[in-house]
Design a protein around this motif. Structure first.
Motif, short mmCIF file in Angstrom:
data_model
loop_
_atom_site.label_atom_id
_atom_site.label_comp_id
_atom_site.label_asym_id
_atom_site.label_seq_id
_atom_site.Cartn_x
_atom_site.Cartn_y
_atom_site.Cartn_z
N LEU A 1 0.82 -1.21 0.00
CA LEU A 1 0.00 0.00 0.00
C LEU A 1 0.85 1.26 0.00
N ALA A 2 1.93 1.26 0.78
CA ALA A 2 2.81 2.42 0.82
C ALA A 2 3.48 2.64 -0.54
N ARG A 3 3.91 1.56 -1.17
CA ARG A 3 4.54 1.67 -2.49
C ARG A 3 3.52 2.14 -3.53
N LEU A 4 2.29 1.66 -3.42
CA LEU A 4 1.23 2.09 -4.33
C LEU A 4 0.94 3.57 -4.15
N ALA A 5 0.89 4.04 -2.91
CA ALA A 5 0.65 5.47 -2.66
C ALA A 5 1.75 6.32 -3.28
N ARG A 6 3.00 5.90 -3.16
CA ARG A 6 4.10 6.66 -3.77
C ARG A 6 4.01 6.64 -5.30
N ALA A 7 3.62 5.49 -5.85
CA ALA A 7 3.53 5.38 -7.31
C ALA A 7 2.39 6.24 -7.86
N VAL A 8 1.30 6.32 -7.14
CA VAL A 8 0.15 7.12 -7.59
C VAL A 8 0.48 8.61 -7.56
N GLU A 9 1.33 9.01 -6.65
CA GLU A 9 1.71 10.42 -6.54
C GLU A 9 2.60 10.89 -7.69
N ALA A 10 3.19 9.97 -8.43
CA ALA A 10 4.08 10.33 -9.54
C ALA A 10 3.28 11.06 -10.61
N PRO A 11 3.85 12.12 -11.16
CA PRO A 11 3.13 12.88 -12.19
C PRO A 11 2.96 12.09 -13.49
N SER B 1 1.89 9.53 -16.41
CA SER B 1 1.76 8.08 -16.49
C SER B 1 3.10 7.37 -16.36
N VAL B 2 4.00 7.99 -15.62
CA VAL B 2 5.36 7.45 -15.49
C VAL B 2 5.37 6.05 -14.89
N ARG B 3 4.53 5.80 -13.90
CA ARG B 3 4.60 4.54 -13.16
C ARG B 3 3.31 3.73 -13.27
N LEU B 4 2.59 3.84 -14.38
CA LEU B 4 1.32 3.13 -14.53
C LEU B 4 1.48 1.61 -14.46
N ASP B 5 2.55 1.08 -15.02
CA ASP B 5 2.77 -0.37 -14.97
C ASP B 5 2.94 -0.84 -13.53
N GLU B 6 3.69 -0.08 -12.75
CA GLU B 6 3.88 -0.44 -11.34
C GLU B 6 2.57 -0.33 -10.58
N VAL B 7 1.79 0.71 -10.84
CA VAL B 7 0.49 0.88 -10.18
C VAL B 7 -0.41 -0.31 -10.49
N ALA B 8 -0.48 -0.71 -11.75
CA ALA B 8 -1.32 -1.84 -12.14
C ALA B 8 -0.86 -3.13 -11.47
N ALA B 9 0.44 -3.36 -11.41
CA ALA B 9 0.98 -4.57 -10.79
C ALA B 9 0.69 -4.58 -9.29
N LEU B 10 0.83 -3.44 -8.64
CA LEU B 10 0.56 -3.37 -7.19
C LEU B 10 -0.92 -3.58 -6.90
N ILE B 11 -1.78 -3.01 -7.72
CA ILE B 11 -3.22 -3.21 -7.53
C ILE B 11 -3.55 -4.70 -7.73
N GLY B 12 -2.94 -5.31 -8.74
CA GLY B 12 -3.15 -6.74 -8.96
C GLY B 12 -2.67 -7.57 -7.79
#
Length: 59
Positions: free
Chosen positions: A29-39, A41-52
């Motif tokens: 969750l902490a890693r997802l929060a940091r990834a979502v804060e990125a301006p 679509s830089v980290r969309l792949d990471e966000v999708a993987a963390l949500i999965g």
């Protein structure tokens, strides 16, 4: 109807994303929060993987 032989030695593929290391739910969750804060679509792949990864934990 004939009997069907099942090979139980074959391992089923994991539904966990392969590119996400073993994380606790809190770390994920902490890693997802940091990834979502990125301006943008830089980290969309990471966000999708963390949500999965979190979705698998909920099931």
């Amino acid at each position: 109807m004939p009997d069907v032989q099942v090979d139980h030695t074959r391992v089923a593929p994991s539904i966990l994303p392969a590119d996400i290391p073993e994380l606790s739910d809190d770390e994920c969750l902490a890693r997802l929060a940091r990834a979502v804060e990125a301006p943008g679509s830089v980290r969309l792949d990471e966000v999708a993987a963390l949500i999965g990864r979190l979705a698998v934990a909920i099931e």
